[in-house]
Design a protein around this motif. Structure first.
Motif, PDB file in Angstrom:
ATOM      1  N   SER A 115      72.665  21.464  11.271  1.00  0.00           N
ATOM      2  CA  SER A 115      72.603  22.907  11.505  1.00  0.00           C
ATOM      3  C   SER A 115      71.493  23.260  12.494  1.00  0.00           C
ATOM      4  O   SER A 115      71.689  24.084  13.397  1.00  0.00           O
ATOM      5  CB  SER A 115      72.363  23.633  10.184  1.00  0.00           C
ATOM      6  N   LEU A 116      70.337  22.627  12.332  1.00  0.00           N
ATOM      7  CA  LEU A 116      69.223  22.881  13.252  1.00  0.00           C
ATOM      8  C   LEU A 116      69.585  22.462  14.671  1.00  0.00           C
ATOM      9  O   LEU A 116      69.268  23.167  15.647  1.00  0.00           O
ATOM     10  CB  LEU A 116      67.976  22.138  12.780  1.00  0.00           C
ATOM     11  N   ASP A 121      71.613  23.349  20.429  1.00  0.00           N
ATOM     12  CA  ASP A 121      72.749  23.187  21.347  1.00  0.00           C
ATOM     13  C   ASP A 121      73.165  24.523  21.954  1.00  0.00           C
ATOM     14  O   ASP A 121      73.522  24.596  23.138  1.00  0.00           O
ATOM     15  CB  ASP A 121      73.931  22.558  20.615  1.00  0.00           C
ATOM     16  N   THR A 122      73.105  25.574  21.145  1.00  0.00           N
ATOM     17  CA  THR A 122      73.445  26.907  21.651  1.00  0.00           C
ATOM     18  C   THR A 122      72.467  27.338  22.729  1.00  0.00           C
ATOM     19  O   THR A 122      72.859  27.870  23.776  1.00  0.00           O
ATOM     20  CB  THR A 122      73.437  27.930  20.500  1.00  0.00           C
ATOM     21  N   LYS A 196      58.709  23.196  10.993  1.00  0.00           N
ATOM     22  CA  LYS A 196      58.223  23.821   9.757  1.00  0.00           C
ATOM     23  C   LYS A 196      59.378  24.069   8.784  1.00  0.00           C
ATOM     24  O   LYS A 196      59.220  23.890   7.570  1.00  0.00           O
ATOM     25  CB  LYS A 196      57.533  25.137  10.089  1.00  0.00           C
ATOM     26  N   GLN A 197      60.516  24.484   9.322  1.00  0.00           N
ATOM     27  CA  GLN A 197      61.666  24.755   8.460  1.00  0.00           C
ATOM     28  C   GLN A 197      62.146  23.490   7.759  1.00  0.00           C
ATOM     29  O   GLN A 197      62.494  23.523   6.570  1.00  0.00           O
ATOM     30  CB  GLN A 197      62.794  25.360   9.298  1.00  0.00           C
ATOM     31  N   LEU A 198      62.154  22.382   8.493  1.00  0.00           N
ATOM     32  CA  LEU A 198      62.581  21.123   7.893  1.00  0.00           C
ATOM     33  C   LEU A 198      61.601  20.684   6.809  1.00  0.00           C
ATOM     34  O   LEU A 198      62.015  20.191   5.743  1.00  0.00           O
ATOM     35  CB  LEU A 198      62.704  20.042   8.969  1.00  0.00           C
ATOM     36  N   ALA A 199      60.313  20.875   7.068  1.00  0.00           N
ATOM     37  CA  ALA A 199      59.310  20.523   6.068  1.00  0.00           C
ATOM     38  C   ALA A 199      59.483  21.375   4.812  1.00  0.00           C
ATOM     39  O   ALA A 199      59.383  20.878   3.683  1.00  0.00           O
ATOM     40  CB  ALA A 199      57.905  20.704   6.643  1.00  0.00           C
ATOM     41  N   ARG A 200      59.771  22.660   5.003  1.00  0.00           N
ATOM     42  CA  ARG A 200      59.989  23.543   3.855  1.00  0.00           C
ATOM     43  C   ARG A 200      61.258  23.162   3.106  1.00  0.00           C
ATOM     44  O   ARG A 200      61.283  23.182   1.867  1.00  0.00           O
ATOM     45  CB  ARG A 200      60.085  25.001   4.336  1.00  0.00           C
TER      46      ARG A 200
END
Length: 213
Positions: A115-116, A121-122, A196-200
């Motif tokens: 998803s990330l 890619d967009t 940060k989002q992946l770590a969360r």
């Protein structure tokens, strides 16, 4: 029979009023003035309301605290603080809801990473499109400048329409270059945010797995 009942009711009512009066008379008002001096009174005064007061029973115990009256500026400030706190709590609830939805949507880390990457890619597609448009508009500007240069080399005045076209085309190129810079900066910021989002996500996933054991 009716008359004794009325007498009993009257006696009970009188006893209730007496008890109420006794309880009321046992309560006093205590407050501190602007100089910190303590005051007591049997009735509520304007000064007590100004500084705030305590209701004290006959044993000297505080049974209720009443804060001082706020002025208009203080009420506005208190309302602002309350509004900020409410917004903070609302944001916390929304974040908790969003994180719960994220865990439901992506059951494992690989799905979340996909998803990330789709988000990046967009951005890459947008940047690629802007670059193509920029190259096209830069070529158009170069062609206009070349025509103007030919006319100047022939010792002739450059027509106004051509001068205006060059100016307009410069604005188009400048706008596209600014757009490209914004897109690239946004992508770079997104990459940092995704770390940060992946770590969360990993923290939440670990908590979820621990709770399910």
């Amino acid at each position: 029979m009716r008359k004794p009942l009325l007498i009993l009711a009257a006696v009970a009512m009188a006893a209730s009023f007496a008890a109420f009066a006794q309880n009321t008379s046992s309560v006093r008002y205590k407050w501190y003035d602007g100089e910190g001096l303590v005051h007591y009174s049997d009735s509520l005064t304007a000064e007590a309301m100004k500084y705030g007061y305590d209701l004290v029973n006959d044993r000297g115990l505080v049974v209720r605290r009443v804060p001082r009256q706020l002025n208009a500026e203080e009420r506005a400030a208190a309302a602002k603080v309350a509004e900020a706190e409410a917004a903070k709590q609302r944001a916390a609830r929304e974040l908790a809801t969003a994180e719960a939805q994220m865990l439901d949507a992506y059951p494992d880390e690989e799905a979340y990473k996909i998803s990330l990457q789709q988000t990046l890619d967009t951005f890459d597609q947008q940047i690629h499109t802007t670059r193509i448009n920029l190259r096209s508009q830069e070529k158009a500007l170069a062609d206009l400048l070349a025509r103007a240069a030919e006319i100047e080399n022939a010792k002739k005045p450059v027509p106004k329409f051509l001068t205006d076209s060059v100016a307009a085309q410069r604005n188009v190129v400048t706008g596209l270059r600014a757009t490209l810079q914004r897109q690239q900066a946004l992508r770079a910021q997104t990459v940092q945010d995704q770390v940060k989002q992946l770590a969360r996500y990993r923290e939440l996933k670990a908590e979820q797995d621990k709770a399910s054991q």
